[in-house]
Scaffold this motif. Sequence first.
Motif, PDB file in Angstrom:
ATOM      1  N   CYS A  83      -9.396 -40.987  -5.494  1.00  0.00           N
ATOM      2  CA  CYS A  83     -10.836 -40.749  -5.580  1.00  0.00           C
ATOM      3  C   CYS A  83     -11.562 -41.927  -6.218  1.00  0.00           C
ATOM      4  O   CYS A  83     -11.170 -42.417  -7.285  1.00  0.00           O
ATOM      5  CB  CYS A  83     -11.124 -39.479  -6.383  1.00  0.00           C
ATOM      6  SG  CYS A  83     -12.877 -38.991  -6.367  1.00  0.00           S
ATOM      7  N   TYR A 115     -11.799 -30.557  -5.511  1.00  0.00           N
ATOM      8  CA  TYR A 115     -11.254 -30.634  -4.158  1.00  0.00           C
ATOM      9  C   TYR A 115      -9.939 -29.866  -4.059  1.00  0.00           C
ATOM     10  O   TYR A 115      -9.713 -29.111  -3.107  1.00  0.00           O
ATOM     11  CB  TYR A 115     -11.028 -32.097  -3.760  1.00  0.00           C
ATOM     12  CG  TYR A 115     -10.127 -32.218  -2.549  1.00  0.00           C
ATOM     13  CD1 TYR A 115     -10.618 -32.004  -1.266  1.00  0.00           C
ATOM     14  CD2 TYR A 115      -8.761 -32.472  -2.694  1.00  0.00           C
ATOM     15  CE1 TYR A 115      -9.785 -32.055  -0.161  1.00  0.00           C
ATOM     16  CE2 TYR A 115      -7.920 -32.532  -1.600  1.00  0.00           C
ATOM     17  CZ  TYR A 115      -8.438 -32.330  -0.338  1.00  0.00           C
ATOM     18  OH  TYR A 115      -7.610 -32.366   0.749  1.00  0.00           O
ATOM     19  N   ARG A 116      -9.061 -30.066  -5.050  1.00  0.00           N
ATOM     20  CA  ARG A 116      -7.748 -29.411  -4.991  1.00  0.00           C
ATOM     21  C   ARG A 116      -7.891 -27.889  -5.032  1.00  0.00           C
ATOM     22  O   ARG A 116      -7.131 -27.170  -4.368  1.00  0.00           O
ATOM     23  CB  ARG A 116      -6.869 -29.910  -6.145  1.00  0.00           C
ATOM     24  CG  ARG A 116      -5.448 -29.401  -6.068  1.00  0.00           C
ATOM     25  CD  ARG A 116      -4.488 -30.282  -6.818  1.00  0.00           C
ATOM     26  NE  ARG A 116      -4.868 -30.496  -8.213  1.00  0.00           N
ATOM     27  CZ  ARG A 116      -4.127 -31.211  -9.052  1.00  0.00           C
ATOM     28  NH1 ARG A 116      -2.996 -31.761  -8.639  1.00  0.00           N
ATOM     29  NH2 ARG A 116      -4.516 -31.368 -10.304  1.00  0.00           N
ATOM     30  N   ARG A 119      -8.912 -26.902  -1.552  1.00  0.00           N
ATOM     31  CA  ARG A 119      -7.800 -27.053  -0.613  1.00  0.00           C
ATOM     32  C   ARG A 119      -6.768 -25.947  -0.768  1.00  0.00           C
ATOM     33  O   ARG A 119      -6.275 -25.384   0.220  1.00  0.00           O
ATOM     34  CB  ARG A 119      -7.123 -28.413  -0.838  1.00  0.00           C
ATOM     35  CG  ARG A 119      -5.977 -28.715   0.112  1.00  0.00           C
ATOM     36  CD  ARG A 119      -5.137 -29.886  -0.372  1.00  0.00           C
ATOM     37  NE  ARG A 119      -4.455 -29.548  -1.622  1.00  0.00           N
ATOM     38  CZ  ARG A 119      -3.710 -30.414  -2.307  1.00  0.00           C
ATOM     39  NH1 ARG A 119      -3.580 -31.662  -1.890  1.00  0.00           N
ATOM     40  NH2 ARG A 119      -3.106 -30.038  -3.423  1.00  0.00           N
ATOM     41  N   ALA A 126     -17.315 -24.897   0.562  1.00  0.00           N
ATOM     42  CA  ALA A 126     -17.322 -26.292   0.126  1.00  0.00           C
ATOM     43  C   ALA A 126     -18.704 -26.746  -0.304  1.00  0.00           C
ATOM     44  O   ALA A 126     -18.851 -27.503  -1.271  1.00  0.00           O
ATOM     45  CB  ALA A 126     -16.798 -27.189   1.252  1.00  0.00           C
ATOM     46  N   LEU A 141     -13.204 -39.382  -1.556  1.00  0.00           N
ATOM     47  CA  LEU A 141     -11.879 -38.847  -1.887  1.00  0.00           C
ATOM     48  C   LEU A 141     -11.001 -38.873  -0.647  1.00  0.00           C
ATOM     49  O   LEU A 141     -11.467 -38.575   0.457  1.00  0.00           O
ATOM     50  CB  LEU A 141     -12.022 -37.432  -2.430  1.00  0.00           C
ATOM     51  CG  LEU A 141     -10.759 -36.691  -2.847  1.00  0.00           C
ATOM     52  CD1 LEU A 141     -11.064 -35.754  -4.039  1.00  0.00           C
ATOM     53  CD2 LEU A 141     -10.173 -35.857  -1.703  1.00  0.00           C
ATOM     54  N   ASP A 143      -7.111 -37.467   0.550  1.00  0.00           N
ATOM     55  CA  ASP A 143      -5.894 -36.705   0.286  1.00  0.00           C
ATOM     56  C   ASP A 143      -4.821 -37.187   1.248  1.00  0.00           C
ATOM     57  O   ASP A 143      -4.854 -36.877   2.440  1.00  0.00           O
ATOM     58  CB  ASP A 143      -6.172 -35.217   0.476  1.00  0.00           C
ATOM     59  CG  ASP A 143      -4.976 -34.330   0.141  1.00  0.00           C
ATOM     60  OD1 ASP A 143      -3.881 -34.882  -0.088  1.00  0.00           O
ATOM     61  OD2 ASP A 143      -5.139 -33.100   0.124  1.00  0.00           O
ATOM     62  N   PHE A 150     -13.035 -36.766   2.063  1.00  0.00           N
ATOM     63  CA  PHE A 150     -14.096 -35.894   1.552  1.00  0.00           C
ATOM     64  C   PHE A 150     -15.045 -36.780   0.756  1.00  0.00           C
ATOM     65  O   PHE A 150     -14.617 -37.498  -0.153  1.00  0.00           O
ATOM     66  CB  PHE A 150     -13.461 -34.825   0.657  1.00  0.00           C
ATOM     67  CG  PHE A 150     -14.421 -33.828   0.055  1.00  0.00           C
ATOM     68  CD1 PHE A 150     -15.491 -33.325   0.782  1.00  0.00           C
ATOM     69  CD2 PHE A 150     -14.213 -33.343  -1.231  1.00  0.00           C
ATOM     70  CE1 PHE A 150     -16.351 -32.387   0.237  1.00  0.00           C
ATOM     71  CE2 PHE A 150     -15.066 -32.403  -1.790  1.00  0.00           C
ATOM     72  CZ  PHE A 150     -16.129 -31.923  -1.060  1.00  0.00           C
ATOM     73  N   THR A 198     -16.598 -34.170   5.625  1.00  0.00           N
ATOM     74  CA  THR A 198     -15.159 -33.925   5.598  1.00  0.00           C
ATOM     75  C   THR A 198     -14.558 -34.318   6.936  1.00  0.00           C
ATOM     76  O   THR A 198     -15.245 -34.347   7.959  1.00  0.00           O
ATOM     77  CB  THR A 198     -14.840 -32.442   5.319  1.00  0.00           C
ATOM     78  OG1 THR A 198     -15.343 -31.637   6.396  1.00  0.00           O
ATOM     79  CG2 THR A 198     -15.452 -31.975   4.014  1.00  0.00           C
ATOM     80  N   SER A 252      -9.622 -26.996   4.310  1.00  0.00           N
ATOM     81  CA  SER A 252     -10.022 -28.081   5.196  1.00  0.00           C
ATOM     82  C   SER A 252      -9.984 -27.681   6.657  1.00  0.00           C
ATOM     83  O   SER A 252     -10.588 -28.326   7.502  1.00  0.00           O
ATOM     84  CB  SER A 252      -9.132 -29.311   4.963  1.00  0.00           C
ATOM     85  OG  SER A 252      -7.789 -29.027   5.269  1.00  0.00           O
TER      86      SER A 252
END
Length: 255
Positions: A83, A115-116, A119, A126, A141, A143, A150, A198, A252
């Motif tokens: 991030c 975010y986590r 997810r 969101a 960000l 992942d 994101f 996203t 997501s």
Amino acid sequence: MLAVFDRSVAKCPEALQSPQQQPGAGAAAASALKDGALGHHFATAHPAAVNVNLGSSGLLAYSLDRQNPLLPRLFAVVDDIFCLFQGHIENVALLKQQYGLNKTANEVIIVIEAYRTLRDRGPYPADQVVRDISGKFAFVLFDSSCKTAFLASDVDGNVPFFWGSDSEGNLVLSDDAEVVKKGCGKSFAPFPKGCFFTSSGGLRSYEHPMNEVKPVPRVDSSGQVCGATFKVDAETKKESSMPRVGSAANWSSHY
């Protein structure tokens, strides 16, 4: 800060691409990812920059060079989540409590944890999670575990934040407009205020989540179309089809 994502990770909005820059249109500019060209340019323009190679997914770059002390830049990696954050969050204490973080957590850690949580548990939409962040900010960000990007900007666009499309349709983002121009030519614009993007859901407004976001062509001083800005369409509402997600669902896939 700089992020370049391969088009397989983050599909660039077609309206952002100028006719001369669209893939297959014979654009002269090289891919921003080829041989890490744009990352090297960023490092040359910003001393002591750190470049992070994301393999086939893209690259990230970060530097403290010429940063605004009121809008500092931060970078962190937690469990394969990268991030870049610039700005300042005003309700840090509230968000730390909400996400169960310790007193030493800073803004970039808060964004990663938000975010986590989305997810892994998906307790909120969101748009609500981003809307709950109060302050002046822009963040990117990535992942790497699910190759998901994101990104978001505050509702007033207080932090300089630009995005664009290179000649192969890869997405380029930076707080430095000249860097984005270097990689994207005329296919760039300021990132829209009060919006988030996203990999699976594209561009959406978190300030007005029930409205569509529509492109408005940008025209330069010579009269050429050069990308587009994006505005909330007050007349067009999204269909109310927001899915309910359980604790095991991956957010997501819905946004």
